[in-house]
Design a protein around this motif. Structure first.
Motif, PDB file in Angstrom:
ATOM      1  N   TYR A  36      33.903  16.111  54.397  1.00 35.63           N
ATOM      2  CA  TYR A  36      33.681  16.848  53.154  1.00 35.63           C
ATOM      3  C   TYR A  36      32.203  17.110  53.005  1.00 35.63           C
ATOM      4  O   TYR A  36      31.365  16.470  53.644  1.00 35.63           O
ATOM      5  CB  TYR A  36      34.308  16.151  51.953  1.00 35.63           C
ATOM      6  CG  TYR A  36      33.655  14.879  51.415  1.00 35.63           C
ATOM      7  CD1 TYR A  36      33.002  13.947  52.233  1.00 35.63           C
ATOM      8  CD2 TYR A  36      33.733  14.587  50.062  1.00 35.63           C
ATOM      9  CE1 TYR A  36      32.458  12.790  51.708  1.00 35.63           C
ATOM     10  CE2 TYR A  36      33.185  13.421  49.527  1.00 35.63           C
ATOM     11  CZ  TYR A  36      32.545  12.539  50.356  1.00 35.63           C
ATOM     12  OH  TYR A  36      31.997  11.389  49.844  1.00 35.63           O
ATOM     13  N   ALA A  37      31.869  18.088  52.142  1.00 35.78           N
ATOM     14  CA  ALA A  37      30.461  18.485  52.016  1.00 35.78           C
ATOM     15  C   ALA A  37      30.268  19.400  50.826  1.00 35.78           C
ATOM     16  O   ALA A  37      31.203  20.006  50.310  1.00 35.78           O
ATOM     17  CB  ALA A  37      29.994  19.205  53.280  1.00 35.78           C
ATOM     18  N   ARG A  38      29.008  19.508  50.442  1.00 38.02           N
ATOM     19  CA  ARG A  38      28.535  20.593  49.599  1.00 38.02           C
ATOM     20  C   ARG A  38      27.914  21.570  50.584  1.00 38.02           C
ATOM     21  O   ARG A  38      26.930  21.248  51.257  1.00 38.02           O
ATOM     22  CB  ARG A  38      27.481  20.079  48.605  1.00 38.02           C
ATOM     23  CG  ARG A  38      27.072  21.097  47.522  1.00 38.02           C
ATOM     24  CD  ARG A  38      26.008  22.034  47.993  1.00 38.02           C
ATOM     25  NE  ARG A  38      25.197  22.533  46.869  1.00 38.02           N
ATOM     26  CZ  ARG A  38      24.498  23.636  46.905  1.00 38.02           C
ATOM     27  NH1 ARG A  38      24.506  24.407  47.984  1.00 38.02           N
ATOM     28  NH2 ARG A  38      23.766  24.002  45.878  1.00 38.02           N
ATOM     29  N   ALA A  39      28.494  22.766  50.717  1.00 40.80           N
ATOM     30  CA  ALA A  39      27.975  23.744  51.674  1.00 40.80           C
ATOM     31  C   ALA A  39      26.538  24.112  51.320  1.00 40.80           C
ATOM     32  O   ALA A  39      26.120  24.065  50.165  1.00 40.80           O
ATOM     33  CB  ALA A  39      28.857  24.982  51.684  1.00 40.80           C
ATOM     34  N   ASP A  40      25.773  24.488  52.335  1.00 39.29           N
ATOM     35  CA  ASP A  40      24.359  24.783  52.150  1.00 39.29           C
ATOM     36  C   ASP A  40      24.149  26.105  51.427  1.00 39.29           C
ATOM     37  O   ASP A  40      24.936  27.049  51.576  1.00 39.29           O
ATOM     38  CB  ASP A  40      23.664  24.850  53.516  1.00 39.29           C
ATOM     39  CG  ASP A  40      23.788  23.551  54.285  1.00 39.29           C
ATOM     40  OD1 ASP A  40      22.988  22.647  54.034  1.00 39.29           O
ATOM     41  OD2 ASP A  40      24.707  23.449  55.119  1.00 39.29           O
ATOM     42  N   ASP A  41      23.056  26.170  50.655  1.00 42.32           N
ATOM     43  CA  ASP A  41      22.669  27.446  50.056  1.00 42.32           C
ATOM     44  C   ASP A  41      22.515  28.490  51.164  1.00 42.32           C
ATOM     45  O   ASP A  41      22.009  28.201  52.255  1.00 42.32           O
ATOM     46  CB  ASP A  41      21.347  27.299  49.299  1.00 42.32           C
ATOM     47  CG  ASP A  41      21.484  26.422  48.056  1.00 42.32           C
ATOM     48  OD1 ASP A  41      22.567  26.440  47.449  1.00 42.32           O
ATOM     49  OD2 ASP A  41      20.508  25.725  47.714  1.00 42.32           O
ATOM     50  N   PHE A  42      22.968  29.692  50.872  1.00 41.61           N
ATOM     51  CA  PHE A  42      22.965  30.830  51.792  1.00 41.61           C
ATOM     52  C   PHE A  42      23.973  30.684  52.930  1.00 41.61           C
ATOM     53  O   PHE A  42      24.056  31.549  53.799  1.00 41.61           O
ATOM     54  CB  PHE A  42      21.558  31.116  52.336  1.00 41.61           C
ATOM     55  CG  PHE A  42      20.558  31.404  51.263  1.00 41.61           C
ATOM     56  CD1 PHE A  42      20.620  32.583  50.544  1.00 41.61           C
ATOM     57  CD2 PHE A  42      19.590  30.473  50.935  1.00 41.61           C
ATOM     58  CE1 PHE A  42      19.715  32.840  49.516  1.00 41.61           C
ATOM     59  CE2 PHE A  42      18.678  30.722  49.908  1.00 41.61           C
ATOM     60  CZ  PHE A  42      18.737  31.917  49.198  1.00 41.61           C
ATOM     61  N   ARG A  43      24.762  29.579  52.930  1.00 42.78           N
ATOM     62  CA  ARG A  43      25.888  29.434  53.870  1.00 42.78           C
ATOM     63  C   ARG A  43      27.119  28.953  53.109  1.00 42.78           C
ATOM     64  O   ARG A  43      28.025  28.354  53.693  1.00 42.78           O
ATOM     65  CB  ARG A  43      25.543  28.459  54.993  1.00 42.78           C
ATOM     66  CG  ARG A  43      24.514  28.977  55.958  1.00 42.78           C
ATOM     67  CD  ARG A  43      25.020  30.132  56.778  1.00 42.78           C
ATOM     68  NE  ARG A  43      25.690  29.709  58.004  1.00 42.78           N
ATOM     69  CZ  ARG A  43      26.290  30.541  58.841  1.00 42.78           C
ATOM     70  NH1 ARG A  43      26.341  31.841  58.565  1.00 42.78           N
ATOM     71  NH2 ARG A  43      26.880  30.104  59.937  1.00 42.78           N
ATOM     72  N   ILE A  44      27.144  29.199  51.787  1.00 40.37           N
ATOM     73  CA  ILE A  44      28.316  28.807  51.006  1.00 40.37           C
ATOM     74  C   ILE A  44      29.510  29.657  51.438  1.00 40.37           C
ATOM     75  O   ILE A  44      29.360  30.631  52.173  1.00 40.37           O
ATOM     76  CB  ILE A  44      28.067  28.934  49.497  1.00 40.37           C
ATOM     77  CG1 ILE A  44      27.794  30.398  49.101  1.00 40.37           C
ATOM     78  CG2 ILE A  44      26.922  28.036  49.068  1.00 40.37           C
ATOM     79  CD1 ILE A  44      27.723  30.628  47.607  1.00 40.37           C
ATOM     80  N   GLY A  45      30.710  29.299  50.955  1.00 38.87           N
ATOM     81  CA  GLY A  45      31.865  30.108  51.326  1.00 38.87           C
ATOM     82  C   GLY A  45      33.138  29.316  51.502  1.00 38.87           C
ATOM     83  O   GLY A  45      33.953  29.631  52.370  1.00 38.87           O
ATOM     84  N   SER A  46      33.344  28.277  50.679  1.00 38.67           N
ATOM     85  CA  SER A  46      34.536  27.447  50.846  1.00 38.67           C
ATOM     86  C   SER A  46      35.786  28.040  50.198  1.00 38.67           C
ATOM     87  O   SER A  46      36.872  27.479  50.350  1.00 38.67           O
ATOM     88  CB  SER A  46      34.293  26.032  50.305  1.00 38.67           C
ATOM     89  OG  SER A  46      33.981  26.064  48.922  1.00 38.67           O
ATOM     90  N   PHE A  47      35.667  29.190  49.501  1.00 34.99           N
ATOM     91  CA  PHE A  47      36.860  29.876  49.003  1.00 34.99           C
ATOM     92  C   PHE A  47      37.407  30.733  50.137  1.00 34.99           C
ATOM     93  O   PHE A  47      37.565  31.950  50.032  1.00 34.99           O
ATOM     94  CB  PHE A  47      36.533  30.746  47.789  1.00 34.99           C
ATOM     95  CG  PHE A  47      36.059  29.991  46.578  1.00 34.99           C
ATOM     96  CD1 PHE A  47      36.160  28.602  46.488  1.00 34.99           C
ATOM     97  CD2 PHE A  47      35.505  30.667  45.499  1.00 34.99           C
ATOM     98  CE1 PHE A  47      35.718  27.914  45.371  1.00 34.99           C
ATOM     99  CE2 PHE A  47      35.060  29.989  44.374  1.00 34.99           C
ATOM    100  CZ  PHE A  47      35.163  28.613  44.313  1.00 34.99           C
ATOM    101  N   ALA A  48      37.701  30.064  51.246  1.00 29.44           N
ATOM    102  CA  ALA A  48      38.133  30.740  52.467  1.00 29.44           C
ATOM    103  C   ALA A  48      38.854  29.726  53.355  1.00 29.44           C
ATOM    104  O   ALA A  48      38.839  28.524  53.085  1.00 29.44           O
ATOM    105  CB  ALA A  48      36.925  31.322  53.212  1.00 29.44           C
ATOM    106  N   GLU A  49      39.454  30.210  54.405  1.00 29.86           N
ATOM    107  CA  GLU A  49      40.192  29.315  55.302  1.00 29.86           C
ATOM    108  C   GLU A  49      39.266  28.501  56.198  1.00 29.86           C
ATOM    109  O   GLU A  49      39.620  27.406  56.636  1.00 29.86           O
ATOM    110  CB  GLU A  49      41.177  30.127  56.143  1.00 29.86           C
ATOM    111  CG  GLU A  49      42.310  30.723  55.317  1.00 29.86           C
ATOM    112  CD  GLU A  49      43.288  31.509  56.145  1.00 29.86           C
ATOM    113  OE1 GLU A  49      44.498  31.180  56.101  1.00 29.86           O
ATOM    114  OE2 GLU A  49      42.859  32.454  56.850  1.00 29.86           O
ATOM    115  N   TYR A  50      38.056  29.018  56.453  1.00 33.70           N
ATOM    116  CA  TYR A  50      37.083  28.307  57.285  1.00 33.70           C
ATOM    117  C   TYR A  50      35.691  28.499  56.683  1.00 33.70           C
ATOM    118  O   TYR A  50      35.386  29.550  56.117  1.00 33.70           O
ATOM    119  CB  TYR A  50      37.075  28.842  58.722  1.00 33.70           C
ATOM    120  CG  TYR A  50      38.384  28.665  59.443  1.00 33.70           C
ATOM    121  CD1 TYR A  50      38.671  27.491  60.155  1.00 33.70           C
ATOM    122  CD2 TYR A  50      39.343  29.667  59.411  1.00 33.70           C
ATOM    123  CE1 TYR A  50      39.882  27.332  60.811  1.00 33.70           C
ATOM    124  CE2 TYR A  50      40.559  29.519  60.065  1.00 33.70           C
ATOM    125  CZ  TYR A  50      40.818  28.343  60.753  1.00 33.70           C
ATOM    126  OH  TYR A  50      42.025  28.191  61.397  1.00 33.70           O
TER     127      TYR A  50
END
Length: 333
Positions: free
Chosen positions: A88-102
């Motif tokens: 699990y993680a908090r995605a990085d700024d400018f690489r966010i995008g967890s409202f997706a399959e990958y």
């Protein structure tokens, strides 16, 4: 892959469900198959364009900061994770995008999923728990016996910060509505103030730390509950010059931050209080420490509702109502 896409800022009609290319990995990243994604007010604020100066994203953009899932691919520079790992993680700024399959995540921002949590529970943790950790442990250096006032105790950050502060041995005060008093007390609040019936300024005095998450009026009142030498840490603004320096903002943005925060910084100096703005960042090492707290039973997730992936826009709208107790999560798997 399927993803919810933001085409333009201020898109009140919602995000667009689309088929988009699977993201390409950089050398220090892993590709995570998303099982669940946490929803944060930050996602709505980015959608509405409120962070354009601080986070100048290129559109179209996939939103989503919190992820829990399985590693399916690793970059050539990755050493600590392999395909099949539950993370699990908090995605990085400018690489966010967890409202997706990958979603791609830097190895340095990733941690192994707590063994005692479901996917949905794990996805509720990273952003809010890291915010609490960076405010109370890293910034405030909160000590046993100190007094901390955590605003909005039944919210996402509040539910985490109360538990963390209690774990650190602090005396914890918070505000919430009457229907959530039992919840915040069960999380470890020593003083629970019903904000509909009492003003916290009339109740709290001589506090060491305030974690502010509310508006400017509440921010100003928070100064007056602190002892001389106390710390006021705000996660809701205004951003200060130190933050502008931290993110390497352009000169005009730094000037704007200086002007926006001038009033509260001046008031803080007069009262002998330290004011600082905190915009949390991804950090896998800190998330690993949080994992240990969770597995030891010191911190537990508080999840209000779980929405299906197809209901992502409804999940964001629910978060924006401000009525959620703890976190809202989207389930993909």
């Amino acid at each position: 892959m399927k993803a919810f896409v933001l085409d333009r800022y201020g898109q009140k009609g919602g995000l667009r469900l689309a088929d988009v290319p699977q993201p390409e990995l950089r050398g220090d990243e892993v590709l995570v198959q998303v099982h669940a994604a946490g929803v944060n007010l930050l996602d709505a604020k980015i959608r509405d364009g409120e962070f354009k100066l601080i986070l100048p994203y290129r559109l179209p953009l996939i939103l989503g900061h919190d992820v829990a899932g399985v590693v399916v691919q690793v970059g050539p520079d990755v050493r600590r994770f392999t395909p099949g790992d539950e993370v699990y993680a908090r995605a990085d700024d400018f690489r966010i995008g967890s409202f997706a399959e990958y979603v791609p995540v830097k190895e340095a921002s990733l941690a192994r999923k707590p063994s005692n949590l479901t996917w949905e529970e794990a996805a509720s943790i990273p952003l809010v728990a890291l915010t609490a950790w960076q405010a109370l442990v890293e910034r405030a250096r909160l000590q046993k016996g100190q007094k901390v006032f955590i605003q909005a105790g039944s919210g996402g950050v509040g539910t985490m910060a109360i538990q963390l502060a209690r774990h650190l041995g602090a005396v914890v005060a918070t505000t919430t509505g009457s229907s959530n008093l039992a919840l915040v007390k069960s999380l470890g609040a020593d003083v629970a103030i019903d904000y509909t019936a009492q003003d916290f300024e009339d109740v709290l005095h001589g506090y060491d730390v305030v974690l502010n998450s509310q508006d400017g009026k509440t921010l100003a009142k928070s100064l007056r509950v602190l002892r001389p030498g106390g710390q006021l840490i705000s996660i809701s603004g205004p951003p200060d010059p130190a933050f502008g320096q931290q993110i390497g903002a352009p000169g005009f943005v730094k000037l704007l931050m200086r002007l926006l925060s001038a009033g509260i910084r001046r008031k803080a100096r007069r009262q002998g209080v330290d004011f600082s703005f905190l915009f949390m960042r991804a950090d896998g090492t800190q998330l690993g420490e949080i994992t240990r707290c969770i597995e030891a039973g010191a911190i537990r997730p508080v999840v209000d509702r779980v929405f299906a992936f197809e209901q992502t826009n409804e999940a964001m709208a629910y978060v924006e109502t401000g009525r959620a107790k703890g976190k809202v999560v989207i389930k993909l798997k």
